[in-house]
Design an enzyme around this catalytic site. Structure first.
Site, PDB file in Angstrom:
ATOM      1  N   GLU A 196       0.800  -1.222   0.000  1.00 49.20           N
ATOM      2  CA  GLU A 196       0.000   0.000   0.000  1.00 49.20           C
ATOM      3  C   GLU A 196       0.836   1.277   0.000  1.00 49.20           C
ATOM      4  O   GLU A 196       0.504   2.232  -0.686  1.00 49.20           O
ATOM      5  CB  GLU A 196      -0.933   0.008   1.218  1.00 49.20           C
ATOM      6  CG  GLU A 196      -2.091  -0.940   1.089  1.00 49.20           C
ATOM      7  CD  GLU A 196      -2.893  -1.028   2.372  1.00 49.20           C
ATOM      8  OE1 GLU A 196      -3.831  -0.254   2.522  1.00 49.20           O
ATOM      9  OE2 GLU A 196      -2.564  -1.881   3.210  1.00 49.20           O
ATOM     10  N   ASP A 241      -2.386  -4.463   3.577  1.00 47.94           N
ATOM     11  CA  ASP A 241      -2.533  -4.806   4.992  1.00 47.94           C
ATOM     12  C   ASP A 241      -3.440  -6.026   5.204  1.00 47.94           C
ATOM     13  O   ASP A 241      -4.371  -6.261   4.425  1.00 47.94           O
ATOM     14  CB  ASP A 241      -3.098  -3.615   5.770  1.00 47.94           C
ATOM     15  CG  ASP A 241      -2.070  -2.510   5.940  1.00 47.94           C
ATOM     16  OD1 ASP A 241      -0.879  -2.781   5.744  1.00 47.94           O
ATOM     17  OD2 ASP A 241      -2.464  -1.377   6.267  1.00 47.94           O
ATOM     18  N   ASP A 295      -6.211  -7.037   6.585  1.00 54.41           N
ATOM     19  CA  ASP A 295      -7.547  -6.846   7.141  1.00 54.41           C
ATOM     20  C   ASP A 295      -8.539  -6.673   6.000  1.00 54.41           C
ATOM     21  O   ASP A 295      -8.180  -6.851   4.828  1.00 54.41           O
ATOM     22  CB  ASP A 295      -7.583  -5.641   8.094  1.00 54.41           C
ATOM     23  CG  ASP A 295      -7.113  -4.350   7.433  1.00 54.41           C
ATOM     24  OD1 ASP A 295      -6.972  -4.321   6.199  1.00 54.41           O
ATOM     25  OD2 ASP A 295      -6.890  -3.359   8.146  1.00 54.41           O
ATOM     26  N   GLU A 299      -9.962  -4.011   4.665  1.00 57.10           N
ATOM     27  CA  GLU A 299      -9.581  -2.972   3.710  1.00 57.10           C
ATOM     28  C   GLU A 299      -8.426  -3.443   2.833  1.00 57.10           C
ATOM     29  O   GLU A 299      -8.418  -3.217   1.621  1.00 57.10           O
ATOM     30  CB  GLU A 299      -9.194  -1.691   4.453  1.00 57.10           C
ATOM     31  CG  GLU A 299     -10.327  -1.000   5.162  1.00 57.10           C
ATOM     32  CD  GLU A 299     -11.396  -0.471   4.213  1.00 57.10           C
ATOM     33  OE1 GLU A 299     -11.048   0.043   3.137  1.00 57.10           O
ATOM     34  OE2 GLU A 299     -12.582  -0.567   4.551  1.00 57.10           O
ATOM     35  N   TYR A 320       1.058  -5.810  13.295  1.00 57.10           N
ATOM     36  CA  TYR A 320      -0.023  -5.033  12.694  1.00 57.10           C
ATOM     37  C   TYR A 320      -0.884  -4.410  13.783  1.00 57.10           C
ATOM     38  O   TYR A 320      -1.258  -5.075  14.740  1.00 57.10           O
ATOM     39  CB  TYR A 320      -0.871  -5.931  11.797  1.00 57.10           C
ATOM     40  CG  TYR A 320      -1.846  -5.168  10.937  1.00 57.10           C
ATOM     41  CD1 TYR A 320      -1.415  -4.152  10.096  1.00 57.10           C
ATOM     42  CD2 TYR A 320      -3.206  -5.464  10.976  1.00 57.10           C
ATOM     43  CE1 TYR A 320      -2.302  -3.443   9.309  1.00 57.10           C
ATOM     44  CE2 TYR A 320      -4.105  -4.774  10.185  1.00 57.10           C
ATOM     45  CZ  TYR A 320      -3.647  -3.765   9.357  1.00 57.10           C
ATOM     46  OH  TYR A 320      -4.535  -3.066   8.578  1.00 57.10           O
ATOM     47  N   ARG A 369      -3.938  -2.877  13.714  1.00 55.70           N
ATOM     48  CA  ARG A 369      -5.413  -2.875  13.692  1.00 55.70           C
ATOM     49  C   ARG A 369      -5.892  -4.286  14.018  1.00 55.70           C
ATOM     50  O   ARG A 369      -5.984  -5.140  13.136  1.00 55.70           O
ATOM     51  CB  ARG A 369      -5.936  -2.411  12.337  1.00 55.70           C
ATOM     52  CG  ARG A 369      -5.580  -0.958  12.030  1.00 55.70           C
ATOM     53  CD  ARG A 369      -6.151  -0.462  10.722  1.00 55.70           C
ATOM     54  NE  ARG A 369      -5.715   0.907  10.463  1.00 55.70           N
ATOM     55  CZ  ARG A 369      -4.638   1.232   9.767  1.00 55.70           C
ATOM     56  NH1 ARG A 369      -3.878   0.275   9.253  1.00 55.70           N
ATOM     57  NH2 ARG A 369      -4.309   2.500   9.584  1.00 55.70           N
ATOM     58  N   HIS A 406      -5.747 -11.267  13.752  1.00 56.87           N
ATOM     59  CA  HIS A 406      -4.330 -10.941  13.913  1.00 56.87           C
ATOM     60  C   HIS A 406      -3.928 -11.047  15.379  1.00 56.87           C
ATOM     61  O   HIS A 406      -4.756 -11.072  16.265  1.00 56.87           O
ATOM     62  CB  HIS A 406      -4.048  -9.514  13.429  1.00 56.87           C
ATOM     63  CG  HIS A 406      -4.691  -9.191  12.126  1.00 56.87           C
ATOM     64  ND1 HIS A 406      -4.338  -9.802  10.961  1.00 56.87           N
ATOM     65  CD2 HIS A 406      -5.706  -8.347  11.821  1.00 56.87           C
ATOM     66  CE1 HIS A 406      -5.093  -9.336   9.983  1.00 56.87           C
ATOM     67  NE2 HIS A 406      -5.934  -8.467  10.479  1.00 56.87           N
TER      68      HIS A 406
END
Length: 865
Positions: A11, A89, A91, A93, A311, A313, A357
């Site tokens: 990203e 990432d 997740d 998104e 990570y 989040r 995670h």
């Protein structure tokens, strides 16, 4: 051209830079810069939604304009490789970005792979590439469902708000519920009535001893002496009891000793990280996540880029076994055996955790905060230290305390003296005890409405009691009878609002920070002294939505919607069904509300305020920037006033003395822009005079200076900037000449240094101002950022002194190096010659080898090419 084996897409450029260091020359690493496609918002009617309602709510994705060049660049790189690895990432998104990349680039299924890594370290990245997977469409669909729902709610409710309140407003499926929490707390505070109560504390000591300790009255007769009890509710009653206790005999009737354990807190998840950073570091949620992203994506340590945390989040407290082993190894090597529990501490996640995670932890415990402090910025160091200490502490033994409660009788009263002794510090050896106490106090202050944090109670909890026995007689040393009042519920801070959202099941780790930021950006709440205040606009929007859309504003419904999206992620339900079940009844409700809901435009001013220009009634008006008072006779009269209580001002603070325009004498009115409040002439457009408003809410009079621009000859005018007033040419933007003013409003003539050339690029130097005074800067800024102290200034002298000391140190080091023995020098030269000969021999061998046959190469023990 030969194909590069693999293309890896992440990203951000920072992450791309870090990962590139871990991979060989057979990899190309590109950054997508975030999302590359989104739902368009053009057209009228249903077309503006960008959703095909007749085709099962299918979004009509289009490339984002600002990403078209990025997509073109990545597409060109993809054509040159055999395999493409999508590594956004780990997740929802990130999975959606990976899918959008695949679709936008039209990548072939058999050459496209999905890789994720919980930490950006060499081993994690290489392991992920060694075990690739395919895009998880359940995750993608959960994100699509959320995006479509947000679009339907936002694009439906915003026009409704424009019609009923004012243009430019917006509403969101989750953000509106967050605003509701703040608004309801605001109303609770306004409706709160303080309740009086009293406390009695007595300083005592054993008969014949000198050590004094404190005891608090907890019971009088058959009643508790506490908030709500008649005996503790009035001054007369409290004083009467105090008078009796003055002459009473005190005796210990019971001693209760207990050993209690204090377990360490679990490692951070997203919400607790944001809360701890707010409590201990005063970081906002957005700032915390930005710094955590930097630590996750990679920092250069000892010349190598590496990710420092996992990570960030996540809603799981799960820890990888290898991380647990490393933490236990560190604790065993650093502390004595009793600090390491027999087994690793395992923490259970909350009920609705996705558990996708690990918890937020350091990528390696061995990278202690102190060891890498020089590689981090101050804010990176603070957050990394917080994460590192929390994780290490979570794997240490509990602290143990002995608490003692002495029950004391005096006449009809019962008092208690409490004390605590540390038996074993356990995890608090890391220095977390103070943090733990501060967190508990912050939480108590959020939840407790009474004035419970007085010094007496704090002393009661932490005091060291002298040796006490049942039956001991005590002497009174002093007595305090104090009045207290209950306090209203505290306003939400960023930390407590995130905690409230998490408790209600609203939002997810990736959305907490955006929610908190969005409700501020929309002007529905404002943050003052780290506490949220609901604005008049936020209250109006919330009341209107609550009256007409109870389902959307319902906390339980919003939490259920989040849970349904989690079920989509698990593959248990189709996202189209969720959207359909929500939208059809919502659409009907919207039609009815648009027709029947009362408009909020034109309501009377709250305190009957009158127009400062014509004396007419003032009414509440709204704009996208907030609420204000406007004259009922608009547009004939343009009188305006700030809304009482807005921008942190009390009602009486908004009362201003009439201000006349310094140019034409007409009355001036207070107005608001996105930069803040200002005074404007009521004769506009005939007179365009304005005055800035100071922090005290009063207009700031600017100095009257008559001067022509020496560059173009036009008049110079006084303007207000962030650092105060300054002179600017009225010919702007054709002429950008400016001059600084001192604190007395006099023009500062800065020295001309254009004859001095920049020692880096050769461009002329110019004089600039900072809060520390003038300095020289390169005129080629921003291409060249060279800056120097002014010639002859104290700053220049300090810089020269620093250079002199550095030169002396370098000369000293060089002299020390010259003392090496001649034998060492000879050895170094010989080694250098041998190395050079080896390199030359290798080059020669390589050239000759290319002409040899395979048989000759094998015969000489060389691998054939």
């Amino acid at each position: 051209m030969a194909k590069t084996n693999r293309l890896l897409i992440v990203e951000s450029p920072a992450k791309a830079k870090t990962i590139k260091k871990f991979l060989g020359s057979g990899y190309t690493v590109k950054a997508s810069m975030g999302h590359v496609r989104d739902i368009p918002s053009k057209g009228r009617g249903s077309k503006r939604f960008g959703i095909d309602f007749d085709n099962n709510y299918t979004p009509a994705y289009e490339p984002i304009k600002t990403r078209e060049k990025t997509l073109k660049d990545i597409a060109a790189a993809a054509e040159k490789v055999d395999e493409v690895y999508l590594a956004p990432d780990p997740d929802r998104e990130g999975e959606a970005i990976a899918w959008h990349l695949k679709e936008a680039l039209e990548l072939e299924e058999d050459k496209t792979f999905r890789v994720t890594f919980n930490a950006i370290t060499k081993s994690a990245v290489q392991d992920a590439i060694a075990h690739p997977s395919k895009i998880n469409m359940d995750l993608v669909n959960a994100q699509q469902g959320r995006r479509v729902l947000d679009r339907l709610v936002g694009f439906s409710l915003s026009p409704f708000l424009w019609k009923k309140i004012t243009k430019g407003l917006s509403a969101g499926r989750v953000q509106s519920v967050a605003v509701r929490l703040v608004v309801e707390r605001e109303k609770e505070i306004k409706a709160f009535t303080a309740e009086e109560f009293w406390r009695i504390a007595v300083d005592l000591c054993k008969t014949g001893a000198s050590e004094i300790f404190e005891a608090n009255l907890v019971k009088w007769g058959d009643e508790k002496f506490a908030l709500g009890s008649p005996c503790a509710s009035t001054e007369a009653s409290a004083m009467e009891i105090a008078g009796i206790l003055e002459n009473a005999k005190y005796k210990i009737t019971k001693i209760d000793k207990r050993v209690v354990s204090g377990r360490p807190a679990p490692p951070f998840i997203t919400s607790t990280l944001q809360q701890a950073a707010s409590t201990f570091l005063h970081f906002g949620a957005q700032r915390t996540m930005r710094i955590a992203q930097q630590l996750y994506e990679g920092i250069e340590v000892d010349g190598e880029l590496t990710g420092l945390i996992t990570y960030m989040r996540t809603d799981s407290t799960r820890i990888a076994p290898e991380a647990l082993d490393e933490a236990r190894e560190y604790i065993a090597g650093k502390y004595s055996p009793e600090y390491l529990p027999e087994k690793a501490n395992i923490y259970s996640s909350k009920k609705n955790a996705q558990d996708a995670h690990e918890a937020v932890r350091p990528a390696s415990v061995m990278l202690t905060p102190e060891s890498i402090k020089n590689a981090l910025s101050p804010e990176q160091y603070k957050l990394y230290e917080l994460i590192w200490r929390r994780f290490v502490a979570s794997q240490m033994s509990p602290a143990k305390y002995q608490t003692t409660t002495a029950t004391i009788e005096a006449d009809k009263g019962v008092l208690e003296a409490k004390g605590r002794v540390v038996l074993f510090d356990g995890y608090t050896v890391l220095g977390l005890e103070a943090q733990a106490r501060k967190a508990k106090e912050a939480k108590d202050n959020e939840e407790d409405r009474s004035d419970e944090d007085d010094e007496g109670k704090k002393k009661d909890k932490d005091q060291l009691l002298p040796p006490l026995e049942e039956g001991d007689g005590l002497n009174k040393h002093d007595m305090r009878t104090t009045q207290h009042f209950t306090t209203p519920p505290p306003r939400y801070s960023e930390a407590s609002l995130v905690r409230a959202l998490e408790k209600e099941g609203i939002g997810r780790p990736s959305t907490y920070a955006p929610i908190v930021q969005t409700i501020q950006d929309r002007g529905y709440v404002r943050l003052e002294k780290r506490r949220f205040h609901a604005t008049e606009l936020g209250i109006a929007v919330t009341d209107l939505l609550l009256a007409n859309f109870t389902t959307i504003m319902d906390l339980a419904f919003t939490a259920k919607m989040e849970a349904d999206l989690d079920r989509v992620e698990e593959g248990e339900i189709d996202w189209h069904k969720i959207v359909d079940e929500f939208y059809k009844p919502f659409e009907e409700r919207l039609k009815k509300a648009t027709k029947d809901a009362e408009t909020l435009k034109g309501k009377a001013a709250p305190n009957g305020e009158k127009c400062p220009l014509c004396g007419g009634d003032m009414i509440i008006r709204y704009s996208a920037r907030g609420a204000f008072l406007g004259c009922v006779n608009y547009p004939e009269c343009r009188g305006l006033m700030a809304m009482p209580g807005e921008d942190g001002a009390d009602d009486e603070d908004t009362e201003m003395e009439p201000v006349s325009c310094p140019k034409c004498g007409s009355p001036m009115v207070r107005k608001r822009s996105r930069y803040g409040d200002f005074m404007a002439c009521s004769s506009y457009p005939g007179c365009n005079q304005t005055l800035p408003v100071g922090k005290d809410g009063k207009p700031v009079e600017l100095p009257d200076i008559k001067m022509d621009c020496e560059k173009c000859g036009k008049e110079m005018v006084v303007k207000m900037g962030k650092s105060g007033p300054f002179l600017a040419c009225s010919g702007y933007p054709d002429c950008k000449n400016t001059k600084h003013l001192d604190k007395d409003g006099k023009v500062l003539e800065l020295p001309d240094v254009s004859h001095i050339a920049c020692d880096k690029c050769g461009a002329p130097m110019i004089t600039r101002m900072s809060r520390r005074g003038p300095f020289m800067a390169c005129s080629a800024f921003p291409k060249c950022r060279n800056a120097k102290p002014m010639p002859g200034s104290e700053a220049e002298k300090r810089a020269q002194e620093k250079e002199r000391k550095a030169a002396e140190k370098a000369a000293k080091d060089a002299a020390s190096g010259d003392e090496d023995s001649s034998e060492e020098k000879t050895t170094k030269k010989t080694a250098k010659k041998k190395t050079t000969k080896k390199k030359t021999a290798k080059k020669t061998t390589k050239k000759k080898t290319t002409k040899k046959s395979a048989a000759e190469s094998t015969e000489n023990n060389e691998a054939p090419f």
